[in-house]
Design an enzyme around this catalytic site. Structure first.
Site, PDB file in Angstrom:
ATOM      1  CG  ASP A  97      25.839 -25.884  -6.047  1.00 45.57           C
ATOM      2  OD1 ASP A  97      25.064 -26.668  -6.614  1.00 45.57           O
ATOM      3  OD2 ASP A  97      26.831 -25.384  -6.618  1.00 45.57           O
ATOM      4  CD  GLU A 119      29.990 -31.126  -5.169  1.00 44.39           C
ATOM      5  OE1 GLU A 119      29.149 -30.253  -5.380  1.00 44.39           O
ATOM      6  OE2 GLU A 119      30.409 -31.880  -6.063  1.00 44.39           O
ATOM      7  CD  GLU A 133      23.994 -22.379  -9.066  1.00 45.22           C
ATOM      8  OE1 GLU A 133      24.426 -21.200  -9.122  1.00 45.22           O
ATOM      9  OE2 GLU A 133      23.242 -22.857  -9.923  1.00 45.22           O
ATOM     10  CG  HIS A 214      23.970 -25.380 -16.524  1.00 47.05           C
ATOM     11  ND1 HIS A 214      23.633 -24.984 -15.253  1.00 47.05           N
ATOM     12  CD2 HIS A 214      24.977 -26.252 -16.385  1.00 47.05           C
ATOM     13  CE1 HIS A 214      24.415 -25.614 -14.389  1.00 47.05           C
ATOM     14  NE2 HIS A 214      25.248 -26.379 -15.052  1.00 47.05           N
ATOM     15  NE  ARG A 216      18.869 -20.734 -12.148  1.00 49.10           N
ATOM     16  CZ  ARG A 216      17.558 -20.708 -12.276  1.00 49.10           C
ATOM     17  NH1 ARG A 216      16.906 -19.574 -12.242  1.00 49.10           N
ATOM     18  NH2 ARG A 216      16.872 -21.825 -12.417  1.00 49.10           N
ATOM     19  CG  HIS A 247      20.798 -27.144 -19.006  1.00 49.35           C
ATOM     20  ND1 HIS A 247      19.554 -26.753 -18.582  1.00 49.35           N
ATOM     21  CD2 HIS A 247      21.405 -27.658 -17.908  1.00 49.35           C
ATOM     22  CE1 HIS A 247      19.416 -27.014 -17.289  1.00 49.35           C
ATOM     23  NE2 HIS A 247      20.537 -27.573 -16.850  1.00 49.35           N
TER      24      HIS A 247
HETATM   25  C1  UD1 Z   1      19.787 -26.284 -11.792  1.00 51.59           C
HETATM   26  C2  UD1 Z   1      20.519 -25.764 -10.556  1.00 51.59           C
HETATM   27  C3  UD1 Z   1      22.002 -25.594 -10.846  1.00 51.59           C
HETATM   28  C4  UD1 Z   1      22.592 -26.863 -11.425  1.00 51.59           C
HETATM   29  C5  UD1 Z   1      21.781 -27.252 -12.650  1.00 51.59           C
HETATM   30  C6  UD1 Z   1      22.307 -28.551 -13.205  1.00 51.59           C
HETATM   31  C7  UD1 Z   1      19.372 -24.255  -9.022  1.00 51.59           C
HETATM   32  C8  UD1 Z   1      19.032 -22.865  -8.694  1.00 51.59           C
HETATM   33  N1  UD1 Z   1      20.003 -24.465 -10.173  1.00 51.59           N
HETATM   34  O1  UD1 Z   1      19.817 -25.260 -12.775  1.00 51.59           O
HETATM   35  O2  UD1 Z   1      22.682 -25.293  -9.641  1.00 51.59           O
HETATM   36  O3  UD1 Z   1      23.927 -26.604 -11.790  1.00 51.59           O
HETATM   37  O4  UD1 Z   1      20.413 -27.445 -12.281  1.00 51.59           O
HETATM   38  O5  UD1 Z   1      21.852 -28.786 -14.493  1.00 51.59           O
HETATM   39  O6  UD1 Z   1      19.078 -25.153  -8.266  1.00 51.59           O
HETATM   40  N2  UD1 Z   1      14.213 -28.175 -17.576  1.00 51.59           N
HETATM   41  C9  UD1 Z   1      13.487 -29.135 -18.274  1.00 51.59           C
HETATM   42  N3  UD1 Z   1      13.742 -30.453 -18.030  1.00 51.59           N
HETATM   43  C10 UD1 Z   1      14.700 -30.874 -17.152  1.00 51.59           C
HETATM   44  C11 UD1 Z   1      15.446 -29.894 -16.481  1.00 51.59           C
HETATM   45  C12 UD1 Z   1      15.187 -28.555 -16.687  1.00 51.59           C
HETATM   46  O7  UD1 Z   1      12.629 -28.805 -19.075  1.00 51.59           O
HETATM   47  O8  UD1 Z   1      14.885 -32.078 -17.000  1.00 51.59           O
HETATM   48  C13 UD1 Z   1      13.910 -26.739 -17.814  1.00 51.59           C
HETATM   49  C14 UD1 Z   1      12.560 -26.321 -17.168  1.00 51.59           C
HETATM   50  O9  UD1 Z   1      11.966 -25.353 -17.980  1.00 51.59           O
HETATM   51  C15 UD1 Z   1      13.018 -25.718 -15.834  1.00 51.59           C
HETATM   52  C16 UD1 Z   1      14.280 -25.031 -16.282  1.00 51.59           C
HETATM   53  O10 UD1 Z   1      14.912 -25.925 -17.187  1.00 51.59           O
HETATM   54  O11 UD1 Z   1      12.050 -24.839 -15.293  1.00 51.59           O
HETATM   55  C17 UD1 Z   1      15.213 -24.622 -15.178  1.00 51.59           C
HETATM   56  O12 UD1 Z   1      15.486 -25.693 -14.276  1.00 51.59           O
HETATM   57  P1  UD1 Z   1      16.116 -25.349 -12.822  1.00 51.59           P
HETATM   58  O13 UD1 Z   1      16.351 -26.632 -12.097  1.00 51.59           O
HETATM   59  O14 UD1 Z   1      15.285 -24.330 -12.137  1.00 51.59           O
HETATM   60  O15 UD1 Z   1      17.474 -24.650 -13.159  1.00 51.59           O
HETATM   61  P2  UD1 Z   1      18.742 -25.147 -13.927  1.00 51.59           P
HETATM   62  O16 UD1 Z   1      19.163 -24.015 -14.779  1.00 51.59           O
HETATM   63  O17 UD1 Z   1      18.503 -26.459 -14.548  1.00 51.59           O
HETATM   64  N1  UDP Z   2      26.163 -34.476 -17.965  1.00 53.72           N
HETATM   65  C1  UDP Z   2      25.400 -35.457 -18.588  1.00 53.72           C
HETATM   66  N2  UDP Z   2      24.859 -35.168 -19.814  1.00 53.72           N
HETATM   67  C2  UDP Z   2      25.038 -33.976 -20.441  1.00 53.72           C
HETATM   68  C3  UDP Z   2      25.804 -32.975 -19.774  1.00 53.72           C
HETATM   69  C4  UDP Z   2      26.341 -33.260 -18.548  1.00 53.72           C
HETATM   70  O1  UDP Z   2      25.227 -36.553 -18.066  1.00 53.72           O
HETATM   71  O2  UDP Z   2      24.520 -33.804 -21.564  1.00 53.72           O
HETATM   72  C5  UDP Z   2      26.714 -34.769 -16.630  1.00 53.72           C
HETATM   73  C6  UDP Z   2      28.178 -34.479 -16.427  1.00 53.72           C
HETATM   74  O3  UDP Z   2      28.970 -35.617 -16.730  1.00 53.72           O
HETATM   75  C7  UDP Z   2      28.243 -34.125 -14.945  1.00 53.72           C
HETATM   76  C8  UDP Z   2      26.890 -33.503 -14.669  1.00 53.72           C
HETATM   77  O4  UDP Z   2      26.032 -33.912 -15.732  1.00 53.72           O
HETATM   78  O5  UDP Z   2      28.356 -35.272 -14.123  1.00 53.72           O
HETATM   79  C9  UDP Z   2      26.995 -32.003 -14.640  1.00 53.72           C
HETATM   80  O6  UDP Z   2      25.741 -31.445 -14.647  1.00 53.72           O
HETATM   81  P1  UDP Z   2      25.475 -29.920 -14.950  1.00 53.72           P
HETATM   82  O7  UDP Z   2      26.563 -29.382 -15.800  1.00 53.72           O
HETATM   83  O8  UDP Z   2      24.080 -29.825 -15.454  1.00 53.72           O
HETATM   84  O9  UDP Z   2      25.485 -29.274 -13.487  1.00 53.72           O
HETATM   85  P2  UDP Z   2      26.648 -28.720 -12.547  1.00 53.72           P
HETATM   86  O10 UDP Z   2      27.651 -29.785 -12.356  1.00 53.72           O
HETATM   87  O11 UDP Z   2      27.204 -27.489 -13.188  1.00 53.72           O
HETATM   88  O12 UDP Z   2      25.921 -28.381 -11.280  1.00 53.72           O
END
Ligand code: UD1
Ligand code: UDP
Length: 383
Positions: A97, A119, A133, A214, A216, A247
């Site tokens: 998603d 999924e 999502e 994490h 939104r 996160h």
């Molecule tokens: C994204 C997904 C969410 C998922 C989550 C898992 C969307 C809209 N959101 O949210 O569905 O549950 O990932 O974690 O697709 N950043 C870093 N390093 C990283 C990752 C993120 O610095 O490795 C920071 C960056 O500033 C980036 C921000 O986090 O711009 C947001 O990342 P983004 O993928 O847009 O959204 P998430 O909140 O991570």
């Molecule tokens: N996870 C991880 N390290 C962390 C937190 C979560 O490896 O510090 C793993 C967790 O076991 C799960 C996945 O990341 O498999 C979940 O990711 P996240 O919560 O970022 O996204 P969501 O599942 O809500 O989309």
């Protein structure tokens, strides 16, 4: 029969859940696999690739700090279109998603490439939660040719929306494949966190509450309330260790560090790689989270979960009685956490293994279905 599959993922959870399938498809007869990372995440994705020893064939490396949904979508559409033109897959396989999933499906649709959605079919019915999502997953479902639904209720959601039964395969969730693989590997090797990891400094004799967050829709007030509850719990239970891998999203790091830094029994640590995080879940007394994946993994490990959301698209987890929705109201979070810390009977009732997402063989079911799809396609019959 020959089937060229382009698998596309970009975030931590997509990569964890696609890793077992990618490892399987690399050697699956009749399949040529091309793995494309969009790089929606950077450090958090790299951790997963290393943990599963997963090689990507292409990394679009698109993450920017504080990226917006539209800015990211625009880049994804442009670069995935170019990638599909180069790779020319028969099918694009997406997961879940995220923005990567939906835009990868849209770009494939525009090029008339078949789409497989792993999924598929999870719904809350509320486009604002989880946001964005719920829309991403629903829209991907509209475009997909094959839907890999983890559970029967996900299949039923798709049927209600007019998808044909023939296009849906109930497979279980590949997250269980990943989790069991990692847990068995850790047990066999008596795996422990590295000596220089902050996890090695945790006291084995103290109870551990694990926290992640994490979403939104929780940004702003929701996160402030969650942190307020954690601060109160930390004061009330000085002998409990609260471990929170934070996160990397700046919208999360900002309030969490501002409100919780300096509290001696709250351990704010960096996002943990999958081995360390599985170890933490296994070691935890209970888990507070708004994560989708953690809601699926924790019941398989027998850990009680309090979900920091008002709704879940995973109703199957609620049926087992080991997962409870508590939302972001600090009074409710504190009350429910305190109940599980103080009341042994209430704790025991939630402290049991529950596995509605399959037996760890979801990837095989998906691969078998892909083979059948390729065969019917070659023989000219329609699905
Ligand atoms: C994204 C997904 C969410 C998922 C989550 C898992 C969307 C809209 N959101 O949210 O569905 O549950 O990932 O974690 O697709 N950043 C870093 N390093 C990283 C990752 C993120 O610095 O490795 C920071 C960056 O500033 C980036 C921000 O986090 O711009 C947001 O990342 P983004 O993928 O847009 O959204 P998430 O909140 O991570
Ligand atoms: N996870 C991880 N390290 C962390 C937190 C979560 O490896 O510090 C793993 C967790 O076991 C799960 C996945 O990341 O498999 C979940 O990711 P996240 O919560 O970022 O996204 P969501 O599942 O809500 O989309």
């Amino acid at each position: 029969m020959s089937l060229k599959i382009q698998m596309v993922f970009g975030t931590r959870p997509e990569a964890i859940k696609m890793a077992p399938l990618a490892r399987l498809l690399r050697n699956w007869p009749g399949v040529e696999l091309f793995v494309c990372s969009t790089g929606q995440h950077r450090e958090m994705l790299r951790q997963v690739l290393e943990a599963f020893e997963l090689e990507v064939d292409e990394d679009l490396d698109l993450m920017t700090q504080g990226q917006t949904l539209n800015g990211l979508s625009q880049q994804l559409l442009l670069h995935l279109d170019e990638s599909y033109a180069r790779v020319r897959p028969d099918m694009v396989l997406v997961h879940g998603d995220t923005t990567t999933s939906f835009i990868a499906a849209l770009a494939a649709f525009h090029r008339q490439i078949a789409i497989g959605h792993v999924e598929a079919g999870l719904r809350t019915g509320d486009l604002r939660s989880p946001w964005p999502e719920e829309a991403n997953r629903s829209l991907t479902g509209v475009l997909a040719d094959l839907h890999f639904a983890p559970t029967a209720d996900a299949r039923d959601n798709l049927l209600r929306e007019g998808r044909s039964l023939a296009s849906i395969e109930v497979t279980g969730n590949t997250v269980i494949d990943a989790l069991l693989w990692m847990r068995d590997h850790q047990r066999a090797s008596q795996w422990q966190p590295a000596a220089d990891s902050p996890l090695a400094a945790l006291d084995p004799d103290k109870r551990l509450v694990l926290i992640t967050g994490h979403r939104r829709e929780n940004f702003g007030k929701g996160f402030e309330q969650i942190c307020q509850a954690l601060a109160e719990l930390a004061g009330r239970y000085p002998q409990v260790q609260f471990v929170y891998p934070v996160h990397l999203n700046p919208q999360v790091r900002g309030p969490v560090h501002a409100l919780l830094d300096g509290l001696s029994n709250i351990h704010l640590v960096a996002p943990q790689d999958y081995p360390n995080f599985v170890w933490l879940m296994d070691r935890a007394h209970l888990i507070l989270t708004d994560s989708g994946g953690v809601q699926e993994e924790a019941p398989a490990l027998g850990k009680p979960v309090l979900v920091l959301r008002e709704v879940t698209e995973r109703p199957a987890v609620l049926e087992g009685g080991t997962v409870l929705l508590v939302g972001t109201d600090p009074v409710r979070i504190v009350a429910q956490t305190a109940r599980l810390l103080d009341d042994a009977e209430a704790y025991r009732a939630m402290n049991r293994v529950f596995t509605p997402f399959g037996d760890g063989h979801a990837s095989e079911k998906i691969a078998q279905r892909l083979t059948r799809w390729a065969q019917t396609r070659t023989s000219g019959s329609t699905q």
